[in-house]
Scaffold this active site. Structure first.
Site, PDB file in Angstrom:
ATOM      1  N   LYS A 126       0.818  -1.238   0.000  1.00  0.00           N
ATOM      2  CA  LYS A 126       0.000   0.000   0.000  1.00  0.00           C
ATOM      3  C   LYS A 126       0.839   1.269   0.000  1.00  0.00           C
ATOM      4  CE  LYS A 126      -2.207  -0.861   3.820  1.00  0.00           C
ATOM      5  NZ  LYS A 126      -1.972  -2.255   4.122  1.00  0.00           N
ATOM      6  N   THR A 127       1.851   1.301   0.893  1.00  0.00           N
ATOM      7  CA  THR A 127       2.621   2.545   1.011  1.00  0.00           C
ATOM      8  C   THR A 127       3.338   2.843  -0.296  1.00  0.00           C
ATOM      9  OG1 THR A 127       2.895   2.187   3.361  1.00  0.00           O
ATOM     10  CG2 THR A 127       4.423   3.717   2.336  1.00  0.00           C
ATOM     11  N   GLU A 171      -3.554   6.112   1.429  1.00  0.00           N
ATOM     12  CA  GLU A 171      -3.347   4.708   1.761  1.00  0.00           C
ATOM     13  C   GLU A 171      -4.388   4.347   2.814  1.00  0.00           C
ATOM     14  OE1 GLU A 171       0.593   3.952   3.260  1.00  0.00           O
ATOM     15  OE2 GLU A 171      -0.043   2.130   4.284  1.00  0.00           O
TER      16      GLU A 171
END
Ligand code: EPU
Length: 763
Positions: A126-127, A171
């Site tokens: 995600k990051t 995110e």
């Protein structure tokens, strides 16, 4: 929960006083940053300060390093992190006084409602992917605002509000179910699998939360076609667009060429090639993540050329395959991976880099995850050559009885891995891995806790080790954290920070100069026979001059020249071969020339300096000197010159003798040793003989033979020997020495003085 229009307006169109509880956390600091940029009057409290809170203070945050209700007395809204407990005084006070208090995700969802929002969700990546999305949209001229879970150098900060743009990329954090609070315009679903089982009952519960989010998504849903769970949940949605390596993906990557920390690939849209992309972050999983970003940016109207250009420039978040050290011999990489799937993918990437071996150190994160995914962890390390598992980083969880890093190490071993070990002391993890290092190795630290600090220590020491390697050259040897129990006859002792084996005088002399310049302590070890190293080992350089010139023995007439690494026993035999007598006693002394000189070792009524003609040594500046015997000060078991200087070689004087006579004396020495000294592992005689009585006899008379501490025992054969029965520690031996000294003093009034050299740090 329905879309909170009021909170959105309150946060994005008005200006208020807001207090954040737990503001130093990576997620909370991002919210604080956004609120400051939106013009609010922001205060925050946390028990820790951080570089982030200091940065935010410069932007106007009022920071308190304590949670006191009066700090938030004026605040109109309280935002709190998931780590904050209900009893927190600020939160408690807010609830009691009816003040509005919302969770982090609720605040973020509300802020995003002021923009066209894009939420990046999934268990892994995600990051990286949300940062890549923000970066590509920014390069595409869309002025996006963003919120990601870590500091991203290429984006400047972890969160940013840009009033000029329409989009907001964030995110989403699925760990506590709060992604269900979002109503994004678009969603990018990377992958879905079992994770955070401390919060979710099972995969079905996870999927339900994702379903809810997707039901609340008004625009397009981008999902990875290669991920079975994501595909199953998203495929049937209208407005769904899939990407991946699969043939049927709407956006597809083909001809992937993995490079050194990069990949290049061609991109097809609806089976038509739209161009080539180069991604400067490694791993096939990141090719997929980039495809998701390409799909999304393309659908938002960014031309492919701009997307491709932005991707080449993209740099990783910290702790995502972050290179800590790179040399032709070693590569050190740190990664945040803590779920079995992430670990597998990261190790696969590490393998593809093309170094010889992959060594990993893994710090498990959370007791609950360790317990629930133990089987999966057992299978995750197949592609790593060596694995060191540390104890668990609990995060905010309390320990679960019986759950430790050992559990994962056992699972990995049970799965058939032969290179796994468990290190319960995190601060020693770098030593275990460092000592395994061989040229061509890649070291990977894995985990969401603080294991990266261990890799940083290793990297710093490796910088020095590589410089030392240059000094000692190809044939010299340099090892990190070498256990000195391997190099002492007693077989105890902690590690040497830098174990160095120079092979010639020039290398030794340069090593002395280097240590001096770098302020590194330098200690020299020969055979380690009269040495007791404490369990914490030795900091700095431990030199072991050996091999080549140092082991040479040359006979010229009645003189025998020998390097400091030559064994006394070998000198005795060389003398016999040349029909030279007087040195027979050397046969029974387990020392090399260097050690024998340093302590003027002796046996059978003789001592080393009875036979020394000259000594060659290096001074503290590394300069060589040769001194004749008559220029040297020598005492019983003591040669002061070598306290500050380093011997290189010595010449011994012998006397021609009949072979038969030499044989007889050698035999006498052997017999004496065989009949009066133990064969078990020992450091030779522990105490110097006091003038009044030999130490061995004294210990015997005190009735202390056979007394023991742990696995260290006074020899039954000879009272001046302490033997290691297997697994003794230096602490055991030191305790036993202390007991003997006290008894000798109390009962006989004799101050025993140790003959063994005691060095090193406590464990
Ligand atoms: N003795 C006892 N009980 C014992 C041990 C010794 O009564 O448990 C008596 C012996 O019977 C003898 C006297 O004590 O009468 C001295 O013992 P030993 O002859 O074994 O010699 P040592 O003084 O204990 C020295 C060196 C040894 C060397 C031997 C043999 C010292 C501190 N020790 O031992 O060196 O091997 O002579 O020549 O000078 C060393 O320095 O590490 C070492 C082992």
């Amino acid at each position: 929960m329905t879309k909170d229009v009021d909170l959105g307006k309150f946060l994005t169109q008005e200006q208020h006083r807001v207090h954040l509880i737990g503001v130093a956390g990576s997620g909370m600091s991002g919210i604080a940053g956004l609120l400051l940029q939106l013009g609010h009057d922001v205060s925050g409290s946390d028990k820790l300060d951080s570089t982030e809170t200091r940065r935010l203070e410069r932007l106007g945050l009022k920071f308190y390093q304590q949670h006191r209700s009066e700090y938030a007395a004026d605040a109109e809204l309280i935002i709190y992190s998931s780590a904050i407990k209900l009893e927190n005084p600020i939160l408690k006070n807010a609830r009691e006084s009816g003040k509005r208090a919302v969770r982090r995700a609720q605040a973020l969802a509300a802020i995003m409602s002021g923009k066209r929002s894009i939420l990046v969700v999934g268990m892994h990546g995600k990051t990286t992917t949300s940062a890549m999305t923000a970066h590509v949209l920014r390069e595409g001229g869309l002025h996006p605002s963003h919120y990601v879970g870590a500091e991203i150098p290429i984006l400047g900060t972890n969160a940013h509000w840009d009033a000029r743009g329409e989009y907001f990329v964030a995110e989403g954090d699925e760990s506590d179910g709060t992604i269900a609070l979002f109503h994004p315009e678009h969603a990018l679903v990377l992958n879905i699998e079992e994770e955070h089982l401390d919060f979710y009952a099972d995969l079905a519960a996870i999927e339900k939360t994702f379903d809810q989010l997707l039901g609340q998504t008004s625009g397009k849903v981008f999902f990875c076609a290669d991920d079975p769970h994501a595909a199953r949940i998203c495929r049937s949605l209208d407005r769904a667009i899939c990407y991946g390596l699969s043939e049927n993906a709407d956006y597809r990557a083909a001809e992937i060429k993995p490079g050194n920390f990069a990949s290049s690939f061609s991109v097809c849209h609806d089976k038509e090639k739209i161009g080539e992309a180069v991604l400067n972050v490694p791993g096939e999983h990141n090719v997929r993540n980039a495809l998701g970003v390409i799909a999304l940016a393309t659908e938002l109207g960014v031309p492919f050329e701009k997307i491709a250009k932005a991707l080449t420039k993209f740099q990783h978040a910290r702790r995502r395959f972050e290179i800590k050290y790179d040399s032709p011999r070693f590569l050190l990489v740190d990664d945040y991976g803590h779920h079995p799937t992430e670990i597998k993918a990261t190790i696969k990437t590490a393998r593809s880099v093309g170094r010889k071996r992959v060594l990993t150190m893994f710090q498990p994160h959370r007791y609950s995850r360790t317990k629930l995914l133990r089987k999966e962890f057992g299978l995750a390390f197949d592609q790593a050559d060596r694995v060191v598992i540390t104890d668990i980083y609990g995060s905010n969880e309390a320990p679960i009885p019986g759950v430790s890093g050992q559990m994962i190490a056992d699972e990995i071993a049970a799965h058939g891995h032969r290179g796994v070990s468990y290190q319960p002391r995190l601060e020693w993890a770098h030593r275990d891995v460092g000592n395994m290092l061989d040229s061509g190795d890649l070291v990977l630290s894995l985990g969401a806790g603080n294991i990266h600090e261990q890799l940083s220590i290793l990297a710093a020491d490796l910088v020095i080790a590589e410089k030392i390697k240059e000094i000692v050259g190809e044939d010299g040897d340099v090892r990190l954290y070498e256990p000195l129990s391997k190099h002492t006859t007693l077989r105890v002792g902690g590690p040497a920070q830098f174990w160095v084996e120079p092979r010639n005088e020039k290398a030794f002399s340069e090593l002395i100069r280097f240590s001096r310049r770098e302020n590194l302590p330098l200690f020299v070890i020969g055979r380690g026979s009269n040495l007791l190293v404490r369990d914490g080992g030795l900091r700095g350089v431990v030199a072991h001059p050996s091999g080549s010139d140092f082991d040479k023995i040359d006979i010229h007439g009645n003189e025998i020249a020998a390097g400091v690494g030559a064994k006394l026993k070998e000198i005795a035999y060389a003398a016999r071969a040349a029909n030279l007598g007087g040195l027979e006693w050397m046969e029974g002394v387990p020392a090399v020339v260097g050690g024998a000189l340093r302590m003027n070792a002796g046996a059978m009524g003789c001592q080393t300096f009875d036979h020394v003609a000259s000594v060659r040594y290096l001074d503290r500046e590394g300069n060589a000197h040769t001194k004749r015997r008559d220029e040297l000060e020598v005492h019983y078991r003591d040669f002061p010159l070598l306290k500050e200087n380093f011997a290189v070689s010595a010449t011994f004087r012998a006397t021609p003798a009949a072979r038969e006579q030499i044989e007889t004396k050698l035999h006498e020495s052997q017999e004496k040793r065989r009949t009066t000294q133990p064969i078990a592992k020992s450091a030779g005689c522990i105490f110097k003989n006091p003038a009044s009585c030999p130490a061995g006899k004294l210990v015997d008379e005190l009735g202390l033979k056979n007394s023991a501490v742990g696995k260290a025992r006074v020899s039954e054969v000879h009272g001046n020997f302490i033997v290691n029965e297997g697994g003794a520690t230096a602490a055991d031996v030191l305790e036993l020495i202390d007991q003997i000294k006290k008894e000798a003093k109390a009962k006989r009034g004799i101050e025993l003085e140790t003959e063994v050299q005691i060095v090193g740090e406590l464990a």
